[in-house]
Scaffold this motif. Structure first.
Motif, PDB file in Angstrom:
ATOM      1  N   HIS A   1       0.831  -1.207   0.000  1.00  0.00           N
ATOM      2  CA  HIS A   1       0.000   0.000   0.000  1.00  0.00           C
ATOM      3  C   HIS A   1       0.870   1.263   0.000  1.00  0.00           C
ATOM      4  CE1 HIS A   1      -3.681  -2.245   0.768  1.00  0.00           C
ATOM      5  NE2 HIS A   1      -4.355  -1.107   0.743  1.00  0.00           N
TER       6      HIS A   1
ATOM      7  N   GLU B   1       0.966   3.981  -2.980  1.00  0.00           N
ATOM      8  CA  GLU B   1       0.605   5.360  -2.658  1.00  0.00           C
ATOM      9  C   GLU B   1       1.692   6.329  -3.118  1.00  0.00           C
ATOM     10  OE1 GLU B   1       0.470   8.021   1.352  1.00  0.00           O
ATOM     11  OE2 GLU B   1      -0.571   6.090   1.439  1.00  0.00           O
TER      12      GLU B   1
ATOM     13  N   HIS C   1       1.413   9.224  -6.089  1.00  0.00           N
ATOM     14  CA  HIS C   1       1.754  10.625  -5.842  1.00  0.00           C
ATOM     15  C   HIS C   1       2.758  11.124  -6.883  1.00  0.00           C
ATOM     16  CE1 HIS C   1      -0.408  11.885  -2.299  1.00  0.00           C
ATOM     17  NE2 HIS C   1      -0.081  10.786  -1.646  1.00  0.00           N
TER      18      HIS C   1
ATOM     19  N   ALA D   1      -4.219  10.727  -0.061  1.00  0.00           N
ATOM     20  CA  ALA D   1      -4.104   9.413   0.570  1.00  0.00           C
ATOM     21  C   ALA D   1      -4.719   9.423   1.968  1.00  0.00           C
ATOM     22  CB  ALA D   1      -2.636   8.989   0.652  1.00  0.00           C
ATOM     23  N   GLU D   2      -5.213   8.250   2.389  1.00  0.00           N
ATOM     24  CA  GLU D   2      -5.804   8.090   3.721  1.00  0.00           C
ATOM     25  C   GLU D   2      -6.840   9.179   3.999  1.00  0.00           C
ATOM     26  OE1 GLU D   2      -5.446   5.565   5.897  1.00  0.00           O
ATOM     27  OE2 GLU D   2      -4.260   4.588   4.334  1.00  0.00           O
TER      28      GLU D   2
ATOM     29  N   ASP E   1      -8.355   4.534   1.121  1.00  0.00           N
ATOM     30  CA  ASP E   1      -6.953   4.431   0.698  1.00  0.00           C
ATOM     31  C   ASP E   1      -6.517   5.658  -0.083  1.00  0.00           C
ATOM     32  OD1 ASP E   1      -6.466   2.002   1.913  1.00  0.00           O
ATOM     33  OD2 ASP E   1      -7.139   0.850   0.180  1.00  0.00           O
ATOM     34  N   MET E   2      -7.249   5.971  -1.149  1.00  0.00           N
ATOM     35  CA  MET E   2      -6.865   7.117  -1.968  1.00  0.00           C
ATOM     36  C   MET E   2      -8.068   7.725  -2.662  1.00  0.00           C
ATOM     37  SD  MET E   2      -3.299   5.677  -3.535  1.00  0.00           S
ATOM     38  CE  MET E   2      -3.472   4.079  -2.750  1.00  0.00           C
TER      39      MET E   2
END
Length: 220
Positions: free
Chosen positions: A73, A77, A81, A94-95, A109-110
């Motif tokens: 993950h 991520e 980005h 994210a998050e 998650d995104m």
């Protein structure tokens, strides 16, 4: 000096570290359930809400699998980005934290924001999961019946609730296999290079809203 080679003393150290650093994401005090509870039976949800100690706690092998998933993950991520930074009209969050009704809370998650010239602004909720080789094969139809099972129901429920909460235009459920397909198997089942290790399932707002509404009512 005689060394006992029957018992491992090195390979499990990372799993032990992961087992000691396994706190759940934060949640406001006025919230009682998490989006990760999606798909759980009523009894399991009740046990979690009452903070009942698990009768079958996660063992070291379980922490190993969870740790692998977390590492993947983090890398995905970071990659998204970097991809977003190279594009003029893409933003990745994210998050992403969100409320799920009056009592629920979740961390998606995104969230991917894209400005597509011929479409306009598009909001994509991306939930990423990892899975073992056998489970992945069934998801994409590598079996005798060649029937694709698709993502796990719990993943779709969780993603649908998150997508509803942010009013996403598209829900994407992604799976990455911890064991990929061999070139021979991919050729036999007519799978692409990406199919050998990863797959996505896409759901429009009309599709995911039906699922989200039903699950939210059940947890509430």
């Amino acid at each position: 000096m005689r060394i006992n080679t029957k018992q491992p003393f090195l390979v499990h150290k990372l799993a032990e570290e992961w087992s000691e650093d396994n706190e759940a994401p934060s949640m406001p005090e006025d919230k009682s359930w998490r989006g990760s509870m999606a798909g759980s039976c009523a009894r399991q949800v009740a046990y979690k809400l009452l903070d009942v100690p698990p009768s079958n706690p996660i063992d070291l092998a379980g922490f190993w699998n969870m740790g692998l998933g977390s590492s993947i993950h983090a890398d995905v991520e970071a990659s998204l980005h970097r991809w977003a930074d190279s594009q003029p009209n893409v933003e990745v969050i994210a998050e992403h934290e969100m409320e799920l009704g009056l009592h629920g809370y979740g961390h998606a998650d995104m969230l991917v924001m894209m400005d597509i010239p011929w479409v306009g602004k598009v909001k994509v909720l991306f939930e990423l999961k990892t899975v073992g080789g056998f489970g992945y094969k069934n998801m994409i139809g590598i079996n005798k019946e060649r029937a694709c099972e698709g993502p796990r129901w719990s993943a779709l429920l969780q993603g649908a609730m998150y997508a509803k909460a942010v009013d996403a235009d598209l829900l994407v459920i992604g799976y990455l296999a911890r064991e990929g397909l061999s070139p021979y198997m991919a050729k036999t089942y007519n799978k692409s290079e990406v199919d050998r290790f990863g797959a996505e399932w896409h759901y429009t707002k009309e599709e995911y809203m039906v699922v989200a509404d039903e699950e939210t009512r059940g947890l509430t």
